[in-house]
Structure formats: structure tokens, C-alpha cells
Scaffold this active site. Structure first.
Site, PDB file in Angstrom:
ATOM      1  N   SER A 192      -9.816   1.501   2.343  1.00  0.00           N
ATOM      2  CA  SER A 192      -8.744   2.289   1.713  1.00  0.00           C
ATOM      3  C   SER A 192      -7.638   1.438   1.121  1.00  0.00           C
ATOM      4  O   SER A 192      -6.899   1.901   0.270  1.00  0.00           O
ATOM      5  CB  SER A 192      -8.157   3.301   2.713  1.00  0.00           C
ATOM      6  OG  SER A 192      -7.345   2.673   3.670  1.00  0.00           O
ATOM      7  N   SER A 230     -10.213  -0.933   6.745  1.00  0.00           N
ATOM      8  CA  SER A 230      -9.540  -0.732   5.463  1.00  0.00           C
ATOM      9  C   SER A 230      -8.765  -1.929   4.939  1.00  0.00           C
ATOM     10  O   SER A 230      -8.233  -1.882   3.836  1.00  0.00           O
ATOM     11  CB  SER A 230      -8.619   0.494   5.538  1.00  0.00           C
ATOM     12  OG  SER A 230      -9.392   1.672   5.510  1.00  0.00           O
ATOM     13  N   LYS A 277       0.844  -1.185   0.000  1.00  0.00           N
ATOM     14  CA  LYS A 277       0.000   0.000   0.000  1.00  0.00           C
ATOM     15  C   LYS A 277       0.888   1.247   0.000  1.00  0.00           C
ATOM     16  O   LYS A 277       1.943   1.273   0.637  1.00  0.00           O
ATOM     17  CB  LYS A 277      -0.909  -0.030   1.229  1.00  0.00           C
ATOM     18  CG  LYS A 277      -2.036   0.997   1.227  1.00  0.00           C
ATOM     19  CD  LYS A 277      -2.942   0.760   2.426  1.00  0.00           C
ATOM     20  CE  LYS A 277      -4.068   1.776   2.518  1.00  0.00           C
ATOM     21  NZ  LYS A 277      -4.957   1.529   3.677  1.00  0.00           N
TER      22      LYS A 277
END
Length: 490
Positions: free
Chosen positions: A163, A187, A82
Site C-alpha cells: 500500500s 506495505s 504516505k
């Protein structure tokens, strides 16, 4: 013969050992697929940046293998991170923000150091909801000003959720072997649910947060995302551990088993007392409907078929769950007040390439670049800057922190686990209880709606109960065989 699509770490290791593929060729194959599916074709937009040194690193891992040096069971395996995780290399760490496009990290996060030491190939950074969906109250999941909108691999326009969207979508679409996501409140679990993959949200303190762009000291964690429970467990082996730079991890060392894959038991549900959490949020991108209800019922029936004892009427009360929902009064105040302090502390560690040194600088940047950076506004950033003192002495913050602990633990999970003598709690929707309490959760594919979009269940445990969750999730996965790869015309 080695097949790229839906390959597992076990498949990759076997192919390495047989000489059917090298780490170098595996990275090349993923890069080719990224070019056909992510950059063009379906244009999933799940990867924000590729590592220009990935092929060189892969070749070095291949050379070590020929010399008999195998760093770990994941030696030579490609991974995506990420875009809020520091890598001290030629890639940015921007959390999808144009304000941080100059942030070339001057140190590796502890998590990345562990990955490098284990011989994984950091292939690139995954797109994500900007600033981990803590920028605007109206932000669309999967959107970032630097990377654009991530697309659900099963159906364009369907929710990608959470996310860690790029981390989930890229793995679901077979663009890499495994990935790392981060979670503050849903997330990892929510994008795993929405995109048909496995996601483990570890106990807060199991994995170091040092070198990760933060939201909340109380709730932040990183965790593995993969296509199978076994692969997620293998990756958790690498990243779990104490870290002198993260006090949350200082009590974890004696709670971490030597090998999480030892708990991959096809009978891992047998005899367990399983509570069912039927909470249905009043609103959200995955609103409950008849299809979801039927899929949930089928999943519960399968769990029972695997030998679990289903304990009825064991859900956390709806009013507590509603009060713990993301952005409700108490949970949002914890995040708002901790965000300013945590982000400013992180930005102070960044190098000269990054011109944004505080939350106030970030707000000023967006104010100067509204067309490029403010598609959804910056209401959360402004609240975090101007509502909080930055010292965490605010009465509203302290009240919220104490209430979150009381409601999520004392009146929530701890109470339900104790009253019903539960081993695990299965939630039929992504839940805010695990992230706010700091307890672990794992999401597993549990079917598909008629339009082809995925459904998943979430298994929640008590602190450091990852072995029990992995065993239960693996047993369900092996019995149900629900994971289906998205189909692309390439």
C-alpha cells in the site's frame, strides 16, 4: 556539480555546504520533475498532493543554514509522506479515500513533528492503496478513489504491490529525496521489492504511530523508504523514539542507538550466520518463476561472497508461513477486529472539516457514492463493521491474536533463530512473518528481470535488531550495486 537523479543525502548535504544548490532550488527541481513524470509523461500518479508551503519552508531552512543553525544532517532535505500520516497544514490526510477528502488534520503526527524539528521539508503526500489496502478483498495495489492508480516506474502494468506504493514509486523515479511509508503486513517491504528501492519496516514500537490512520495496533508501523541503505538509516535516526501517546514505544528508548548510520559497515555480513527463507506463496502479484529463482540464487551467492555463513534448511516451515500470509484466517481476524476500534478512535480525533466520524459513517459515504468510491467494493470495511463487536472481547479475535503470536514468534522466527543460532534470516520473497511478529525487516534491490522489473531480498531480524539488519543490507548493497534508476523520456 550537483546531479538530481539518484542523489543521496550525502550528495545533497555536500551540495548545500558548497553552495551548489539550496533547499529552495532542490524543491523546485523536484517539482519540475514531478510535473514531467508524475503528472504527465509516464504519468506515474505517485503523488496525491503537494504542500503549497513547501517552497516557503525550504527558504526558511536555507535562511537558518546561513545563520549557522543546522537542525540535523537532514536539514533542508525534501521528503514525501504516505497520505495516511497527519500533517497539520494545508494538505489533507485521507489515506487515498474520497470519504476522508475533508480531513485536514488538526494536529501533527508524532513522526511529522520529529521531521519538522529536524528541518526536513515536507514536500507533499504520496498516493497509496486506499485505506492501506484494507477496504476490499479485491482491491488493486496502488489504487485509491481519491488519487487513482499508481504506475510502476519500470514497466506500466507491472505490480506496484503493498500500500505504500506512491512512497516507493516516487523515490524510485527520483521525484524526492526520501519518503515515509507505513506497514501492517507487507506495505513497506513489498512495494520496495516491486519498485527497486530500500524499505525498512521497523520493530513495532520503534516509531510512534500516533496521528497515523490505523489498521491494527498489533502490527502497524511507519518506516523510511529511500534509494540507498544509508539514506534509509539516516531517516530512521530522525523518526525513531519513544512517544507518550503510543504505548508500543514505551519499551524502546534504551534499545535505540544514537546513530543508525554508525552501522553502515561494508563488511557487515562477514561472519554472520544467515538463514535462507525460500518460502514461495501459493499466489500473489509476484508469483515465483525461473527468473526470480535465479535472481534469488545470485543474491545468496553474493551474501556468501561477502563472508556470511549460509545456513541451509533454516527456513520457517511452509505451513506456518502459509497460515501467516495476509488475509489468511488468523492474520485477517486480528486486523478486522482491531481495525474497527482503531479507526473509530482515530476518527474521533479529527477536526470539524472531516464529516466521517466512524467506520459506519465511512461505509454510509461509500454507499452514497458508489460510482466514485467503490470501483473494487468495500467488503473488508463491511466485515470489520458487522463482524466485530468493537470491544476486542470477541473469542475469535483473542484466538487469532494468540495464534499469530505463537505461529509467527514461538513456532516461527524465534524457533528458527534459536535452533540454527542465526544472526539474520534472508527471505527470497516478501514475507508476512516480520509484520505479524512485530520484528524488523529491510528490503534491498537485488536485480531485475528481463522485462526490466525489479527483484529484491528481505532481511529479517529479531526485535530491535535494526543495527544488524542495516549493517548486513549495506554490505550486500555495496558489494552488489544492484539499484538502477528507471529511465524516462523527458
Amino acid at each position: 556539480m550537483f546531479t538530481l537523479e539518484e542523489c543521496t543525502i550525502k550528495d545533497i548535504r555536500a551540495a548545500f555546504e558548497k553552495g551548489e544548490i539550496t533547499s529552495y532550488k532542490l524543491v523546485l527541481s523536484y517539482m519540475e520533475r514531478i510535473g514531467k513524470i508524475d503528472s504527465t509523461g509516464a504519468a506515474l500518479n505517485s503523488i496525491i498532493e503537494l504542500n503549497p508551503d513547501a517552497l516557503f519552508i525550504a527558504a526558511a531552512m536555507d535562511r537558518e543554514r546561513t545563520l549557522g543553525k543546522i537542525r540535523s544532517p537532514l536539514h533542508g532535505v525534501p521528503i514525501l509522506l504516505k497520505d495516511n500520516i497527519n500533517t497539520s497544514d494545508k494538505m489533507r490526510t485521507s489515506a487515498g479515500s474520497l470519504a476522508l477528502k475533508g480531513n485536514f488534520a488538526n494536529y501533527d503526527s508524532t513522526l511529522v513533528k520529529k521531521l519538522r524539528d529536524a528541518g526536513l521539508v515536507i514536500m507533499g503526500k504520496a498516493n497509496m492503496t486506499e485505506l492501506a489496502n484494507f477496504m476490499s478483498y479485491t482491491m488493486e495495489s496502488g489504487y485509491s478513489s481519491r488519487g487513482g492508480q499508481v504506475i510502476n516506474p519500470y514497466k506500466a502494468g507491472a505490480p506496484v504491490s503493498g500500500s505504500s506504493t506512491g512512497s516507493a514509486v516516487s523515490i524510485s523515479a527520483n521525484l524526492c529525496a526520501v519518503s515515509i511509508g507505513t506497514e501492517t503486513n507487507g506495505s513497506i517491504i513489498s512495494p520496495a521489492f516491486a519498485n527497486g528501492v530500500v524499505g525498512i519496516k521497523p520493530t513495532v514500537g520503534l516509531v510512534s504511530r500516533y496521528g497515523i490512520i490505523p489498521i491494527s495496533t498489533a502490527q502497524d508501523t511507519a518506516g523510511p523508504m529511500a534509494r540507498t541503505v544509508a539514506d534509509a538509516a539516516s531517516l530512521l535516526n530522525i523518526i525513531a523514539g519513544s512517544d507518550e501517546y503510543d504505548p508500543a514505544t514505551w519499551c524502546s528508548e534504551d534499545k535505540i542507538p544514537k546513530d543508525y548510520t554508525k552501522f553502515l559497515n561494508p563488511e557487515g555480513l562477514k561472519g554472520l550466520r544467515v538463514g535462507i527463507n525460500y518460502f514461495e506463496p501459493k499466489e500473489g502479484p509476484m508469483d515465483p518463476d525461473e527468473e526470480y529463482t535465479k535472481l534469488a540464487e545470485d543474491a545468496i551467492a553474493q551474501i556468501a561472497k561477502c563472508g556470511a555463513n549460509i545456513i541451509e534448511n533454516s527456513a520457517v516451515p511452509d505451513e506456518i508461513q502459509e497460515s501467516m500470509a495476509f488475509r489468511n484466517k488468523f492474520s485477517i481476524n486480528v486486523l478486522l477486529y482491531e481495525f474497527q476500534k482503531s479507526l473509530n478512535a482515530y476518527l474521533a480525533t479529527t477536526g470539524a472539516s472531516n464529516k466521517v466520524r466512524s467506520l459506519k459513517d465511512m461505509i454510509d459515504f461509500y454507499g452514497d457514492h458508489p460510482k466514485e468510491g467503490l470501483k473494487y467494493g468495500m467488503s473488508i470495511l463491511q466485515d470489520a463493521q458487522y463482524k466485530a463487536s468493537g470491544n476486542l472481547t470477541d473469542a475469535e479475535y483473542i484466538e487469532a491474536r494468540l495464534e499469530c503470536l505463537r505461529l509467527s514468534k514461538d513456532e516461527g522466527l524465534d524457533k528458527v533463530f534459536k535452533e540454527h543460532n542465526l544472526d539474520i534470516l534472508v527471505s527470497t520473497r516478501p514475507s508476512g512473518l516480520a509484520p505479524i511478529s512485530g520484528y524488523p525487516a529491510i528490503s534491498i534491490p537485488a536485480g531485475y528481470k528481463k522485462d526490466g522489473t525489479p527483484y529484491g531480498i528481505t532481511i529479517i531480524g529479531k526485535a530491535f535488531d535494526e543495527p544488524k539488519l542495516i549493517a548486513a543490507a549495506y554490505a550486500y548493497e555495496q558489494a552488489s550495486k544492484m539499484r538502477k534508476a528507471p529511465v524516462f523520456n523527458i
